[in-house]
Design an enzyme around this catalytic site. Sequence first.
Site, PDB file in Angstrom:
ATOM      1  N   GLY A  49      82.422 -28.287  51.951  1.00 14.12           N
ATOM      2  CA  GLY A  49      83.139 -28.984  50.883  1.00 14.12           C
ATOM      3  C   GLY A  49      82.982 -30.486  50.935  1.00 14.12           C
ATOM      4  CG  ASP A  62      76.999 -21.803  52.218  1.00 17.57           C
ATOM      5  OD1 ASP A  62      77.649 -22.146  53.214  1.00 17.57           O
ATOM      6  OD2 ASP A  62      77.205 -22.245  51.072  1.00 17.57           O
ATOM      7  CG  HIS A 110      84.083 -24.865  49.149  1.00 19.32           C
ATOM      8  ND1 HIS A 110      84.884 -24.204  50.038  1.00 19.32           N
ATOM      9  CD2 HIS A 110      82.865 -24.986  49.747  1.00 19.32           C
ATOM     10  CE1 HIS A 110      84.186 -23.928  51.130  1.00 19.32           C
ATOM     11  NE2 HIS A 110      82.961 -24.384  50.980  1.00 19.32           N
ATOM     12  CB  SER A 145      75.878 -18.878  48.334  1.00 24.27           C
ATOM     13  OG  SER A 145      75.367 -18.692  47.024  1.00 24.27           O
ATOM     14  NE  ARG A 188      55.802 -27.417  30.718  1.00 26.93           N
ATOM     15  CZ  ARG A 188      54.590 -27.205  30.212  1.00 26.93           C
ATOM     16  NH1 ARG A 188      53.578 -26.967  31.011  1.00 26.93           N
ATOM     17  NH2 ARG A 188      54.405 -27.229  28.907  1.00 26.93           N
TER      18      ARG A 188
HETATM   19  P1  13P Z   1      80.783 -28.786  47.922  1.00 30.90           P
HETATM   20  O1  13P Z   1      81.390 -27.913  46.890  1.00 30.90           O
HETATM   21  O2  13P Z   1      81.675 -29.921  48.278  1.00 30.90           O
HETATM   22  O3  13P Z   1      79.421 -29.243  47.553  1.00 30.90           O
HETATM   23  O4  13P Z   1      80.634 -27.906  49.263  1.00 30.90           O
HETATM   24  C1  13P Z   1      79.547 -27.025  49.424  1.00 30.90           C
HETATM   25  C2  13P Z   1      79.721 -26.104  50.578  1.00 30.90           C
HETATM   26  O5  13P Z   1      80.593 -26.243  51.416  1.00 30.90           O
HETATM   27  C3  13P Z   1      78.782 -24.983  50.672  1.00 30.90           C
HETATM   28  O6  13P Z   1      79.097 -24.127  51.719  1.00 30.90           O
HETATM   29  O1  G3H Z   2      80.642 -22.995  49.233  1.00 30.02           O
HETATM   30  C1  G3H Z   2      80.080 -22.498  48.283  1.00 30.02           C
HETATM   31  C2  G3H Z   2      78.792 -23.024  47.788  1.00 30.02           C
HETATM   32  O2  G3H Z   2      79.006 -24.119  46.922  1.00 30.02           O
HETATM   33  C3  G3H Z   2      78.005 -21.938  47.142  1.00 30.02           C
HETATM   34  O3  G3H Z   2      78.517 -21.625  45.898  1.00 30.02           O
HETATM   35  O4  G3H Z   2      78.767 -19.155  46.050  1.00 30.02           O
HETATM   36  O5  G3H Z   2      78.728 -20.331  43.821  1.00 30.02           O
HETATM   37  O6  G3H Z   2      76.641 -20.128  45.192  1.00 30.02           O
HETATM   38  P1  G3H Z   2      78.142 -20.208  45.198  1.00 30.02           P
HETATM   39 ZN    ZN Z   3      81.224 -24.010  52.074  1.00 25.95          ZN
END
Ligand code: 13P
Ligand code: G3H
Ligand code: ZN
Length: 337
Positions: A220, A83, A188, A50, A290
Amino acid sequence: MPLMTTKPMFDLAYDGGFAVGAFNVNNMEITQGIVTACAAEQAPLILQISKGARKYANIRYLKHIIDAAVEEHPELPIAIHCDHGDTLELIQACIRDGYTSVMIDGSHHPYEENVRLTRAVVEAAHAAGVVVEAELGQLGGIEEDVVGLDAAAYEKNLAKFLTDPQQAADFAQRTGIDSLAVAIGTSHGAYKFKSEARLAFDRVAEIMRTCPGLPLVLHGSSSVPQELIDLVNQYGGSMPNAKGVPEDQLAMAVRKYGVCKVNIDTDLRLALTAKIREVFATKPAEFDPRHYLGPARDAIVELVRRKLHMLNCAGQAAKIVAHWKKLGEPRPAFYGG
Ligand code: 13P
Ligand code: G3H
Ligand code: ZN
């Protein structure tokens, strides 16, 4: 060196009744946990990054960690995916950094603006041999800077947010995308449903009819396992009312409905957090990272192995690599063309 786009994966997944897990990576332990699980199950994998992860870990570090995974496992089909990319500039940076797949998420824009942005991304990405996922419709929950609707409000107005099948056909045709993220009731984060958890299978079936052959993506899609929530709560956390997508519904979406990619992040976070909490609570004198990050990484391996069976993609690696070789997909330009 089977670092590839998602095309060879989705070609086989679409008719093969399986989906590829797309797991979010933010650091070394998460990446190693996912890759170890996929190697144990000989499953294809999509490692997705992301915008927040790029910033948190510094993309150079993350990229080298992923490159190490590719080097360690030459037998595994691996894609590196952006992402929820939100601008053409970010996508261009990802292409320069050697990603093989990108998502442009214009779903919050008015429709015509989503089309325009997505088409511009497709032009830039395809010119570099990179594939594109886009999104239509709206998910609930929290996603980086964008706070979606909470579960109650989302459920109440669900019909309004689901992907429109006719619009999906128009969108795919006008943008030239390689896959489409659809809204069918997932959201999400860890609080997805207030009432009964149910995916709109009739909607995804209709999208398959209007967009034949187009690989579909579910965001999600964490299932928020109750045993992980129980562990978090038992060891000092507080996550009341957390609820995810039931795994049997995801399994059905994958086996019957052209869903080729399933995104999972929240469950990884939960597995990691639950184990770290447990170590801190049961061994209060422990201070060697660790000794808590190691067990947390093992918890991710266990979680991801279970997901791979749910997605029906265990054992699919060799077939995908063979198909990739047949397609003769060029080596990503980042790695010397
Ligand atoms: P979740 O929050 O359900 O794990 O979805 C992750 C997601 O869609 C990342 O793009
Ligand atoms: O859809 C979002 C993903 O869970 C990524 O989350 O933007 O907090 O890294 P983030
Ligand atoms: Zn997503």
